[in-house]
Scaffold this motif. Structure first.
Motif, short mmCIF file in Angstrom:
data_model
loop_
_atom_site.label_atom_id
_atom_site.label_comp_id
_atom_site.label_asym_id
_atom_site.label_seq_id
_atom_site.Cartn_x
_atom_site.Cartn_y
_atom_site.Cartn_z
N PHE A 80 0.82 -1.21 0.00
CA PHE A 80 0.00 0.00 0.00
C PHE A 80 0.86 1.26 0.00
CE2 PHE A 80 -3.31 -2.96 0.63
CZ PHE A 80 -4.50 -2.32 0.38
N GLN A 81 2.01 1.21 0.66
CA GLN A 81 2.90 2.37 0.64
C GLN A 81 3.38 2.67 -0.77
OE1 GLN A 81 5.94 1.18 3.40
NE2 GLN A 81 4.70 1.64 5.22
N ALA A 82 3.53 1.63 -1.60
CA ALA A 82 3.96 1.84 -2.98
C ALA A 82 2.95 2.65 -3.78
CB ALA A 82 4.18 0.49 -3.67
N GLU A 83 1.70 2.70 -3.32
CA GLU A 83 0.66 3.49 -3.98
C GLU A 83 0.32 4.75 -3.20
OE1 GLU A 83 -2.75 1.26 -5.11
OE2 GLU A 83 -1.61 -0.14 -6.34
N GLY A 84 1.15 5.07 -2.21
CA GLY A 84 0.92 6.28 -1.42
C GLY A 84 -0.25 6.15 -0.46
N LEU A 85 -0.57 4.93 -0.03
CA LEU A 85 -1.72 4.68 0.83
C LEU A 85 -1.28 3.95 2.09
CD1 LEU A 85 -4.15 3.20 -1.87
CD2 LEU A 85 -4.25 5.51 -0.92
N THR A 86 -2.18 3.93 3.06
CA THR A 86 -2.05 3.01 4.19
C THR A 86 -3.25 2.08 4.15
OG1 THR A 86 -3.32 4.36 5.77
CG2 THR A 86 -0.95 4.82 5.57
N VAL A 87 -3.11 0.91 4.75
CA VAL A 87 -4.22 -0.04 4.77
C VAL A 87 -5.41 0.57 5.50
CG1 VAL A 87 -4.95 -2.35 5.48
CG2 VAL A 87 -2.59 -1.97 4.72
N ALA A 88 -5.15 1.20 6.63
CA ALA A 88 -6.24 1.77 7.44
C ALA A 88 -6.98 2.87 6.68
CB ALA A 88 -5.69 2.31 8.75
N SER A 89 -6.23 3.73 5.98
CA SER A 89 -6.91 4.82 5.26
C SER A 89 -7.72 4.28 4.10
CB SER A 89 -5.87 5.83 4.75
OG SER A 89 -5.05 5.27 3.74
N TYR A 90 -7.23 3.23 3.44
CA TYR A 90 -8.00 2.67 2.33
C TYR A 90 -9.31 2.07 2.83
CZ TYR A 90 -9.30 0.03 -1.80
OH TYR A 90 -10.00 -0.46 -2.88
N ILE A 91 -9.25 1.33 3.93
CA ILE A 91 -10.47 0.74 4.50
C ILE A 91 -11.44 1.84 4.90
CG2 ILE A 91 -11.39 -0.57 6.45
CD1 ILE A 91 -8.78 -2.19 6.44
#
Length: 336
Positions: free
Chosen positions: A252-263
């Motif tokens: 997820f970091q590779a896409e500029g995201l965190t797992v928690a923020s995506y959820i």
């Protein structure tokens, strides 16, 4: 002008749309099992352009999972190759032990004679599809089949020539005569054959980042299917995909995201869609929140206000008012 047929789910009752799209896809390529996060009100638009024995079909459609199983192959196999030039969105596919991820300007390939599973991303995809009989590709079948499952770039080399041909054809069929259709089909067949032949000479090993994108897309689909589960944690997600939590975080970091923020963002977007749906106006706000993984109303309200700028009750009130105004305007127009 070339002959083409147009299909739009918007022309059908909501309850019939996904089944109609499933049938349409079965006639376009081959019978498949389809599933979607958006099946309840599916949006799709497709044009089918006949070029003799070859078919080109520009389309835009919501999230979709395609499955072609061994049983379906035994029941019906038109023996065609399929290619898709991806113009918007993303996708991933798996055949046997092969897998590939696709982004804009990639060309995806599959074959009606092989089982596969294809996932598109959460957002709608736009593509130009091609159906071409296997017998028309002027390569030994056992060699041509080796191309299936690889990712072909539509941005360079022969892949770019094929992509340019498809885009130009799809953008304007009015400049051709019906008698041009089989000639264009021959040109397209030659381009596909050339692209396949070139791919056979190239290094077909997928780079690690491609495998990572494929896995990330599958994980996102898993998350969207389980948004209502309050126990949807990184540990559970990682375990379901047989990876460590640190590996999950890196994807997820590779896409500029965190797992928690995506959820969180996916839950809030689904809640927003439900609150804006006039058909669900009787469902209490706290029920909508719980439906999408927010058991505590106060926490949901704070997160929703931060994401959308208004509390959930106000967004619903606006949606209801807009729906009533639209209905009133419609009645006024019909009375004139």
């Amino acid at each position: 002008m070339l002959y083409e047929s147009v299909f739009k789910t918007a022309d059908l009752p909501v309850a019939d749309r996904f089944e109609a799209w499933t049938q349409r896809m079965g006639r376009t390529h081959a019978p498949m099992q389809l599933a979607s996060d958006r099946a309840a009100d599916y949006r799709a638009h497709q044009r089918m352009i006949g070029l003799g024995e070859v078919t080109v079909w520009p389309a835009t459609f919501d999230h979709l999972v395609f499955r072609r199983t061994p049983k379906l192959i035994r029941q019906s196999d038109p023996e065609v190759y399929h290619l898709s030039l991806l113009l918007r969105g993303e996708g991933a596919a798996a055949w046997d032990r092969q897998q590939a991820a696709y982004r804009v300007n990639d060309i995806h390939t599959n074959c009606s004679s092989r089982s596969y599973e294809i996932h598109t991303g959460a957002d709608p995809v736009s593509l130009v599809g091609v159906e071409i009989p296997r017998s028309l590709v002027a390569l030994p079948a056992n060699r041509a089949d080796q191309v299936i499952g690889g990712r072909i770039s539509g941005s360079e080399g022969l892949g770019a020539l094929l992509a340019q041909f498809l885009v130009q054809l799809a953008s304007d069929t009015g400049s051709y005569q019906p008698s041009d259709a089989p000639r264009l089909g021959t040109v397209l067949t030659d381009l596909v054959t050339a692209v396949f032949a070139h791919a056979l000479d190239a290094d077909r090993l997928l780079p690690p980042e491609t495998h990572g994108r494929t896995l990330t897309l599958r994980i996102k689909a898993f998350i969207r299917r389980h948004l209502g589960d309050q126990e949807l944690t990184p540990a559970r997600i990682a375990a379901a995909h047989h990876i460590s939590r640190s590996h999950l975080y890196r994807l997820f970091q590779a896409e500029g995201l965190t797992v928690a923020s995506y959820i969180r963002d996916q839950r809030l977007e689904n809640a927003r869609r439900d609150l804006a749906d006039p058909a669900l106006r009787a469902m209490p706000v706290h029920t909508v929140a719980a439906r999408w993984g927010f058991p505590r109303a106060a926490e949901f309200t704070r997160a929703f206000r931060t994401a959308h700028g208004v509390p959930p009750s106000e967004l619903r009130a606006r949606a209801v008012a807009e729906d009533r105004a639209a209905r009133a305007e419609g009645r006024g127009l019909s009375a004139k």
